[in-house]
Motif scaffolding. Structure first.
Motif, PDB file in Angstrom:
ATOM      1  N   LYS A 264       3.141  11.818   5.564  1.00 45.64           N
ATOM      2  CA  LYS A 264       2.155  11.384   4.708  1.00 45.64           C
ATOM      3  C   LYS A 264       3.073  12.434   3.284  1.00 45.64           C
ATOM      4  O   LYS A 264       3.380  11.666   2.073  1.00 45.64           O
ATOM      5  CB  LYS A 264       1.304  12.046   4.543  1.00 45.64           C
ATOM      6  CG  LYS A 264      -0.292  10.757   3.383  1.00 45.64           C
ATOM      7  CD  LYS A 264      -1.798  11.726   3.513  1.00 45.64           C
ATOM      8  CE  LYS A 264      -2.336  11.506   2.769  1.00 45.64           C
ATOM      9  NZ  LYS A 264      -3.660  11.029   2.302  1.00 45.64           N
ATOM     10  N   SER A 268       5.254  10.190  -0.077  1.00 50.88           N
ATOM     11  CA  SER A 268       4.948   9.785  -1.518  1.00 50.88           C
ATOM     12  C   SER A 268       6.357  10.839  -2.278  1.00 50.88           C
ATOM     13  O   SER A 268       6.799  10.940  -2.996  1.00 50.88           O
ATOM     14  CB  SER A 268       4.219  10.843  -1.797  1.00 50.88           C
ATOM     15  OG  SER A 268       4.123  11.759  -1.523  1.00 50.88           O
ATOM     16  N   PRO A 277      -0.510   4.207   8.381  1.00 51.67           N
ATOM     17  CA  PRO A 277      -1.430   4.927   9.395  1.00 51.67           C
ATOM     18  C   PRO A 277      -1.248   5.001  10.674  1.00 51.67           C
ATOM     19  O   PRO A 277      -1.671   3.424  11.236  1.00 51.67           O
ATOM     20  CB  PRO A 277      -2.182   5.396   8.282  1.00 51.67           C
ATOM     21  CG  PRO A 277      -2.550   4.574   7.234  1.00 51.67           C
ATOM     22  CD  PRO A 277      -1.867   3.453   7.423  1.00 51.67           C
ATOM     23  N   THR A 723      -3.613  -1.188   4.445  1.00 48.46           N
ATOM     24  CA  THR A 723      -2.707  -0.296   3.163  1.00 48.46           C
ATOM     25  C   THR A 723      -4.293   0.612   2.942  1.00 48.46           C
ATOM     26  O   THR A 723      -3.738   1.328   2.294  1.00 48.46           O
ATOM     27  CB  THR A 723      -2.591  -1.405   1.956  1.00 48.46           C
ATOM     28  OG1 THR A 723      -4.480  -2.583   1.853  1.00 48.46           O
ATOM     29  CG2 THR A 723      -1.546  -2.653   3.045  1.00 48.46           C
ATOM     30  N   LYS A 724      -4.927   0.765   3.257  1.00 52.42           N
ATOM     31  CA  LYS A 724      -6.469   1.301   2.504  1.00 52.42           C
ATOM     32  C   LYS A 724      -6.692   2.693   3.585  1.00 52.42           C
ATOM     33  O   LYS A 724      -7.085   3.270   3.066  1.00 52.42           O
ATOM     34  CB  LYS A 724      -7.389   0.629   2.348  1.00 52.42           C
ATOM     35  CG  LYS A 724      -7.163  -0.578   1.730  1.00 52.42           C
ATOM     36  CD  LYS A 724      -8.895  -0.926   1.818  1.00 52.42           C
ATOM     37  CE  LYS A 724      -9.060  -2.465   1.494  1.00 52.42           C
ATOM     38  NZ  LYS A 724     -10.341  -3.712   1.085  1.00 52.42           N
ATOM     39  N   GLY A 725      -5.834   2.317   4.592  1.00 51.73           N
ATOM     40  CA  GLY A 725      -5.770   3.868   5.164  1.00 51.73           C
ATOM     41  C   GLY A 725      -6.835   4.181   6.207  1.00 51.73           C
ATOM     42  O   GLY A 725      -8.026   3.003   5.936  1.00 51.73           O
ATOM     43  N   ASN A 726      -7.020   4.871   7.264  1.00 47.30           N
ATOM     44  CA  ASN A 726      -8.529   5.460   7.170  1.00 47.30           C
ATOM     45  C   ASN A 726      -8.678   6.892   7.078  1.00 47.30           C
ATOM     46  O   ASN A 726      -7.881   7.575   6.512  1.00 47.30           O
ATOM     47  CB  ASN A 726      -8.175   5.123   8.835  1.00 47.30           C
ATOM     48  CG  ASN A 726      -7.541   6.359   9.373  1.00 47.30           C
ATOM     49  OD1 ASN A 726      -7.506   7.624   9.216  1.00 47.30           O
ATOM     50  ND2 ASN A 726      -6.507   5.932  10.284  1.00 47.30           N
ATOM     51  N   PRO A 727     -10.109   7.315   7.271  1.00 45.11           N
ATOM     52  CA  PRO A 727     -10.868   8.198   6.377  1.00 45.11           C
ATOM     53  C   PRO A 727     -10.195   9.432   6.853  1.00 45.11           C
ATOM     54  O   PRO A 727     -10.172  10.253   5.757  1.00 45.11           O
ATOM     55  CB  PRO A 727     -12.144   7.823   6.791  1.00 45.11           C
ATOM     56  CG  PRO A 727     -12.803   6.851   6.993  1.00 45.11           C
ATOM     57  CD  PRO A 727     -11.134   5.844   7.266  1.00 45.11           C
ATOM     58  N   TRP A 729      -7.610   9.896   7.327  1.00 48.66           N
ATOM     59  CA  TRP A 729      -5.200   9.879   6.986  1.00 48.66           C
ATOM     60  C   TRP A 729      -5.869  10.542   5.777  1.00 48.66           C
ATOM     61  O   TRP A 729      -4.874  11.050   5.136  1.00 48.66           O
ATOM     62  CB  TRP A 729      -5.336   8.522   7.387  1.00 48.66           C
ATOM     63  CG  TRP A 729      -3.715   8.616   6.518  1.00 48.66           C
ATOM     64  CD1 TRP A 729      -3.773   7.355   5.368  1.00 48.66           C
ATOM     65  CD2 TRP A 729      -2.570   8.794   6.837  1.00 48.66           C
ATOM     66  NE1 TRP A 729      -2.097   8.109   4.744  1.00 48.66           N
ATOM     67  CE2 TRP A 729      -1.688   8.285   5.840  1.00 48.66           C
ATOM     68  CE3 TRP A 729      -1.983   9.449   8.056  1.00 48.66           C
ATOM     69  CZ2 TRP A 729      -0.070   9.023   6.663  1.00 48.66           C
ATOM     70  CZ3 TRP A 729      -0.542   9.761   8.677  1.00 48.66           C
ATOM     71  CH2 TRP A 729       0.233   9.625   7.329  1.00 48.66           C
ATOM     72  N   ASN A 730      -6.445  10.047   5.493  1.00 48.15           N
ATOM     73  CA  ASN A 730      -6.725  10.137   3.928  1.00 48.15           C
ATOM     74  C   ASN A 730      -7.409  11.194   3.664  1.00 48.15           C
ATOM     75  O   ASN A 730      -6.930  11.489   2.124  1.00 48.15           O
ATOM     76  CB  ASN A 730      -8.086   8.944   2.754  1.00 48.15           C
ATOM     77  CG  ASN A 730      -7.881   7.143   2.656  1.00 48.15           C
ATOM     78  OD1 ASN A 730      -6.042   7.055   3.274  1.00 48.15           O
ATOM     79  ND2 ASN A 730      -8.007   6.189   3.127  1.00 48.15           N
ATOM     80  N   GLN A 731      -7.962  11.830   3.687  1.00 51.76           N
ATOM     81  CA  GLN A 731      -8.414  13.302   4.040  1.00 51.76           C
ATOM     82  C   GLN A 731      -7.155  13.918   4.343  1.00 51.76           C
ATOM     83  O   GLN A 731      -7.634  15.467   3.322  1.00 51.76           O
ATOM     84  CB  GLN A 731      -9.438  13.200   4.655  1.00 51.76           C
ATOM     85  CG  GLN A 731     -11.321  12.807   4.434  1.00 51.76           C
ATOM     86  CD  GLN A 731     -12.065  12.784   5.556  1.00 51.76           C
ATOM     87  OE1 GLN A 731     -11.677  14.001   6.122  1.00 51.76           O
ATOM     88  NE2 GLN A 731     -12.891  11.792   5.095  1.00 51.76           N
ATOM     89  N   SER A 733      -4.336  16.125   2.967  1.00 51.78           N
ATOM     90  CA  SER A 733      -3.393  17.026   1.813  1.00 51.78           C
ATOM     91  C   SER A 733      -2.383  17.433   2.032  1.00 51.78           C
ATOM     92  O   SER A 733      -2.033  17.996   3.098  1.00 51.78           O
ATOM     93  CB  SER A 733      -5.020  18.397   1.586  1.00 51.78           C
ATOM     94  OG  SER A 733      -4.356  18.902   0.625  1.00 51.78           O
TER      95      SER A 733
END
Length: 888
Positions: A264, A268, A277, A723-727, A729-731, A733
């Motif tokens: 991740k 970026s 993801p 494209t929105k990922g999953n919770p 993955w999105n968490q 840091s």
């Protein structure tokens, strides 16, 4: 220093010197002109700096080879600072820059740059027109070679790609037999996480090197689109449960949180890199359904999609008419950084298809037949291009299934040119009408589209093969190699011959008196039994088949018929279903067939590459003990593409590739020791025998459920969600820094040593002396033997390394998951438990004889003993013998 040739573990023995030399040439400049050397469409502004740097890398290497030092006789070993030395050689660099800028100023083929009009007015963009060359030789070129030709013309700068290279390709019929080399620049690069992590590690390491040498670390960026799909980390820990997906993903994140956070960060930190993801699907199916462009339109420049990937089954995209194949990590990284690949201009085998598959014959049966034919024909290093009237009988998914197994039949690529079937698939999978119109318009205008409604221009091939689809019969492949095809009707006899034969690809050498023994044991309080050939793993998995609705829905129909007749898979068979994308789940639910698969134990366990890559998870302890305590030759049946011994699971010595419907059938039978034509699979509740024919669906039944269940909206909604990922993955840091903060205590992501002591002056070539044999191999040594991706054996050097660092055995994970740590992968090189090394006189395993002392050691330990004496040591391969030598 160790050297290897593969993307992964063998990654640790060959990577260092190649990458050091590669990056040292990149870091030799402070600033370079803003002109892009490549005539390809302009990159994004964020990547211009790195393109300016990398555009000169090859030239700098050539320049250094021609003189002992840079001009003005600068001594790179003097105490001058690096910055002072750079200033000293600046005039020479500027002259070099001016020369290159002049070469790139005018494109040699600008006169064939042609506009592609839109049907309603305006234009899609411009393209380099092959017909505008007015060369009759192009009309006879295979379609796959035309893609190489277009790339060479578009990228021609008379430096990296020269006019002579283009002439070689146009004259393919005469030049290919001479094994000439050409440069090739793919349009994009594809990675999965096992092989993608080391690539991102290398990029991060390159940035550190640039920073230490006083240059701009942000110059290190991919110059072509890089797609990385996290799909190889999920394991089948939990199965036969409605909660399996959630539970296995939780385990996946627990084991791989550090790796995932690193990837991740990379998504970026680096420009031009997309990370898909975990939980999204298998890389090749995501590539087929979503990432594949077929035709690029970049800033108004149109050109064919092409891709190289660090996974051998990148070839699946060939079924979509996109030229793609697998490469090693170094080649992929070079392509990412804008360097052309040097490749031998390949021969092309023309494979003509005619006729139609018989009722009940699957695409998997077809691909196993094609694999056997092509292995026998000999296609290593070649392209295979499919054509003929039979093409119209194959769906796009069928074509992708055949293309996927190119590595198994040995070809670089199994290519299906774009035709109406391809366009229909693009529409089905949610590509816009305008995109499909652009694809068709461009490919027709550039003579890369096949229209079977028109008379076909005869093309020239290096050799020819033909298959009547009506000759294909149901089959499986094994027990140890994907090209050892066995017709289903001969399976029982073949199995018994395997029990009799001496140990080998088709033999287990089981004594006659023990071949019929039955081992009884207790499975969770229930009576259970195993014998030779008992199925203990039945997995619907792998990119090869899970992208194909006909075989996936066919498996559902087999499960449904079995349920209705009262048949049930035995509870000690480890069953699993790992779809290649969320689309599969949608159409299995739409058809109503998932509930029947669940009843037979084939619950969805996750979205990724599982059993086929060795992520099959542990067998139940009672089953494992029954196998090991009684030396049972247990079987796995999977819808995969790899069945090498030791890959699927350490305890399954027999591994068979089969279509998803056959996986269900063999799970129901509970054994591979069965003649489906004559012996019943089981009995109904009222005692009647149930035969294979009673549960096997017809081609018409499958076609009907495919037609009603596979819908375009399923693809759109699935990939919008990706494209929105999953919770979870999105968490995750991750730091915003462009340089990675290495954790010295990490056993997953380790700062490699390649560039730590690098200077502006790369070391020259070294000779080899005192070489002796480290390993002596026979045939069929695969990347699986060189760099196993599966489980880490408890007695291996890798296990010792991890235990010393406080990692408990349950947290070992797999070799593939630890490819970001060069220390782990050096220890994992040649660690396959089924390695056959001739120095051991028949003993099987990851050991060797240390020649100077005669001591038997693990391969890693033998190399370490030698490296302490031979400083530095190198490894090289000749005639399947691996030598260890010192350099001078």
């Amino acid at each position: 220093m160790y050297i290897t040739t593969s993307t992964s573990a063998a990654s640790s023995l060959l990577r260092a010197s190649s990458r050091s030399r590669f990056v040292s040439s990149l870091s030799s400049f402070k600033s370079l002109p803003a002109r892009s050397l490549s005539p390809s469409p302009s990159p994004s502004p964020s990547s211009l700096v790195s393109q300016r740097s990398l555009g000169f890398a090859s030239a700098v290497r050539s320049f250094r080879c021609s003189v002992p030092r840079w001009s003005h006789r600068v001594d790179w070993r003097s105490p001058l600072s690096l910055r002072a030395q750079i200033r000293t050689v600046a005039p020479a660099i500027e002259r070099l820059e001016r020369a290159f800028a002049t070469m790139a100023a005018e494109h040699p083929f600008k006169e064939i740059l042609t506009a592609l009009p839109k049907p309603g007015g305006g234009e899609f963009g411009k393209f380099y027109s092959l017909p505008a060359l007015n060369d009759p030789r192009i009309e006879k070129l295979p379609y796959s070679i035309r893609i190489l030709l277009e790339s060479a013309i578009r990228n021609c700068d008379n430096f990296q790609v020269k006019k002579e290279d283009i002439e070689k390709i146009i004259d393919w019929e005469n030049s290919a037999p001479k094994q000439v080399e050409i440069p090739f620049k793919p349009a994009r690069v594809l990675l999965q996480d096992f092989t993608g992590v080391p690539a991102v590690v290398d990029l991060a390491c390159m940035r550190d090197a640039m920073n230490k040498l006083g240059s701009d670390s942000n110059k290190i960026n991919p110059l072509v689109p890089v797609d990385l799909v996290i799909d190889h980390s999920v394991q089948v820990d939990v199965t036969r449960s409605e909660n399996a997906v959630k539970a296995n993903m939780e385990f996946e994140f627990q084991r791989n949180k550090e790796r995932f956070a690193f990837l991740k960060w990379g998504s970026s930190a680096f420009h031009n890199m997309l990370v898909v993801p975990p939980g999204s699907g298998i890389v090749h199916q995501v590539n087929l359904e979503y990432l594949g462009r077929v035709v690029f339109n970049t800033n108004g420049m149109l050109y064919p999609d092409s891709v190289v990937g660090t996974d051998s089954h990148t070839t699946m995209i060939d079924g979509l008419g996109v030229a793609g194949w697998g490469v090693g990590g170094i080649e992929a990284e070079a392509a990412m950084l804008g360097q052309p690949m040097s490749m031998v201009l390949p021969g092309v085998v023309g494979f003509k298809l005619s006729g139609k598959l018989h009722n009940g014959v699957t695409a998997t049966d077809l691909v196993l037949t094609v694999t056997q034919m092509l292995r026998k024909h000999g296609v290593v290093g070649k392209f295979v291009e499919f054509h003929g009237d039979g093409m119209g009988e194959l769906s796009l998914a069928d074509r992708a299934t055949i293309a996927n197994m190119s590595p198994e039949y040995g070809a670089t690529m199994g290519f299906f040119p774009v035709d109406h079937v391809t366009l229909q698939y693009l529409k089905l999978t949610g590509r816009s009408d305008e995109t499909v119109a652009m694809v068709e318009g461009y490919l027709r205008a550039n003579k890369m589209f096949v229209d079977y409604n028109e008379p076909q221009q005869e093309r020239v091939y290096s050799s020819y093969l033909e298959l009547n689809l009506a000759d294909v019969e149901p089959c499986i492949s094994g027990p140890k190699r994907p090209h050892d095809r066995v017709p289903l009707k001969e399976m029982k006899a073949d199995w018994h011959s395997c029990l009799d034969n001496k140990v080998g690809f088709k033999g287990f050498a089981v004594p006659k008196e023990t071949q019929e023994k039955v081992v009884k044991f207790s499975f969770h309080g229930q009576p259970a039994e195993l014998k030779h050939g008992s199925v203990v793993i039945a997995a619907i998995t792998s990119c090869t088949n899970t992208s194909n609705p006909s075989v996936m829905l066919g498996a559902g129909l087999v499960a449904k018929k079995a349920c209705e007749l009262g048949l049930q898979v035995k509870p000690w068979v480890k069953t699993s279903l790992a779809p290649g994308s969320g689309v599969v789940t949608k159409y299995l639910l739409q058809s109503g067939l998932q509930k029947y698969l669940n009843e037979q134990g084939f619950h969805i366990v996750g979205y990724g590459c599982t059993t086929c890559i060795g992520n099959s998870g542990d067998l139940d302890e009672s089953v494992a003990s029954a196998i090991t305590d009684n030396d049972i030759v247990a079987a796995a049946v999977l819808s995969g593409n790899r069945n090498f011994e030791g890959r699927v699971h350490p305890l399954t010595r027999a591994n068979y590739l089969a279509s998803p419907p056959l996986v269900v059938a063999y799970a129901l039978a509970g054994t591979v020791d069965i003649d489906f034509d004559k012996e019943p699979i089981g009995t109904t509740k009222d005692g009647k025998s149930v035969y294979f024919k009673d549960i096997w669906p017809t081609t018409e039944e499958i076609a009907e459920v495919v037609q009603s269940s596979v819908l375009p909206d399923m693809f759109k909604s699935t990939y919008e969600a990706i494209t929105k990922g999953n919770p979870t993955w999105n968490q995750l840091s991750v730091p915003a820094s462009k340089l990675y903060s290495w954790d010295p205590n990490s056993t997953y992501i380790h700062e490699p040593p390649y560039f730590k002591d690098m200077t502006m002056d790369p070391p020259g070539a070294h000779g080899v002396k005192d070489a002796y044999c480290l390993l002596n191999f026979g045939d069929s040594i695969t990347t699986d033997h060189i760099s196993p991706a599966g489980s880490i054996h408890k007695d291996s050097p890798t296990a010792k390394y991890l235990l010393e660092r406080g990692v408990e055995r349950r947290d070992f994970n797999s070799y593939g998951s630890r490819r970001g740590n060069d220390e782990v992968m050096a220890r994992g090189t040649f660690a396959n438990i089924r390695l056959v090394n001739k120095l051991l006189n028949g003993e099987v395993g990851p050991k060797t004889v240390h020649v100077p002392t005669g001591e038997k050691l693990s391969v890693f330990d033998a190399a370490m003993v030698s490296s302490s004496v031979l400083n530095p040591g190198i490894v090289f391969l000749r005639d399947n013998i691996l030598f260890l030598a010192s350099s001078f």
